[in-house]
Design an enzyme around this catalytic site. Structure first.
Site, PDB file in Angstrom:
ATOM      1  N   ASP A  15      31.922  50.952  26.810  1.00 36.78           N
ATOM      2  CA  ASP A  15      31.331  49.421  26.840  1.00 36.78           C
ATOM      3  C   ASP A  15      31.696  48.498  25.787  1.00 36.78           C
ATOM      4  O   ASP A  15      31.669  47.261  26.263  1.00 36.78           O
ATOM      5  CB  ASP A  15      29.512  49.910  26.225  1.00 36.78           C
ATOM      6  CG  ASP A  15      29.381  50.681  24.998  1.00 36.78           C
ATOM      7  OD1 ASP A  15      30.446  51.319  24.676  1.00 36.78           O
ATOM      8  OD2 ASP A  15      28.579  50.480  24.599  1.00 36.78           O
ATOM      9  N   SER A  47      27.834  57.522  19.518  1.00 34.79           N
ATOM     10  CA  SER A  47      27.021  56.909  18.263  1.00 34.79           C
ATOM     11  C   SER A  47      26.263  58.027  17.564  1.00 34.79           C
ATOM     12  O   SER A  47      26.030  57.458  16.471  1.00 34.79           O
ATOM     13  CB  SER A  47      26.210  55.783  18.945  1.00 34.79           C
ATOM     14  OG  SER A  47      25.154  56.577  19.395  1.00 34.79           O
TER      15      SER A  47
END
Length: 210
Positions: A15, A47
């Site tokens: 992304d 993440s």
């Protein structure tokens, strides 16, 4: 479709990678407000659970809609861009997140950010992801990030300085005009200033700094 994307697709952080100018090439998309997928990253992802509080709020559409029976001509790029510009530019300009949260119950509202430090501050206020990559905030369209605050029909729009109340739509709007821009050129076009690390907000700090 860019035939080169498949050959160089990264193993992770796609992304961020996709927002790099060489890969984005000025392209933008519109996306459904109601997500069509869950995000596996709230369990196992790059993440490492950093954004669980946001990802765990995702809800799927529960109604079966026959899109082939709908008139979707309003989604064609020139039509959609014009309608979107009119909505954003006519939103009520407010001074801070407190005002935005109050007025958005009755109308669209707009908060202006002049640098990405300010954008981060608004992101904290509204509990959205605050990152930008190559001058593009996450989910931005022409530098504009929309937030549906609460369950009403109106939006909070976070906008760069080039958006003016009731102003004329710029020629570049919705036309992939920035495909050859560097980050510095893009920020200049949007009217966004650089911000130093010291100027960026601290999580949990008093956010009246701007």
């Amino acid at each position: 479709e860019d035939p080169g994307l498949k050959q160089k697709w990264p193993d992770g952080f796609w992304d961020d990678w996709l927002r790099e100018n060489a890969n984005r090439r000025g392209r933008q998309i519109i996306r459904p407000e109601v997500s069509r997928t869950f995000h596996f990253g709230n369990i196992h992802g790059a993440s490492e659970g950093e954004n669980n509080a946001i990802l765990n709020k995702i809800e799927l559409e529960e109604n079966n809609i026959r899109w082939e029976d709908r008139d979707l001509s309003y989604l064609k790029s020139p039509v959609w861009a014009r309608n979107y510009w009119n909505r954003v530019s006519n939103a009520k300009l407010v001074k801070n997140a407190v005002e935005a949260k109050s007025f958005v119950a009755h109308s669209d509202v707009r908060l202006e950010y002049t640098n990405y430090g300010e954008f981060m501050g608004f992101g904290i206020d509204f509990d959205i992801m605050q990152d930008e990559k190559a001058g593009v905030p996450r989910t931005a369209y022409e530098g504009i990030v929309e937030i549906r605050y609460g369950r009403g029909k109106y939006f909070v729009f976070l906008t760069p300085p080039y958006v003016t109340t009731g102003g004329q739509m710029p020629e570049h709007f919705g036309r992939k005009a920035w495909k050859d821009y560097s980050k510095a050129d893009l920020m200049k076009e949007l009217g966004i200033k650089e911000v130093t690390l010291e100027d960026k907000p601290v999580i949990g700090a008093d956010l009246d700094w701007w």
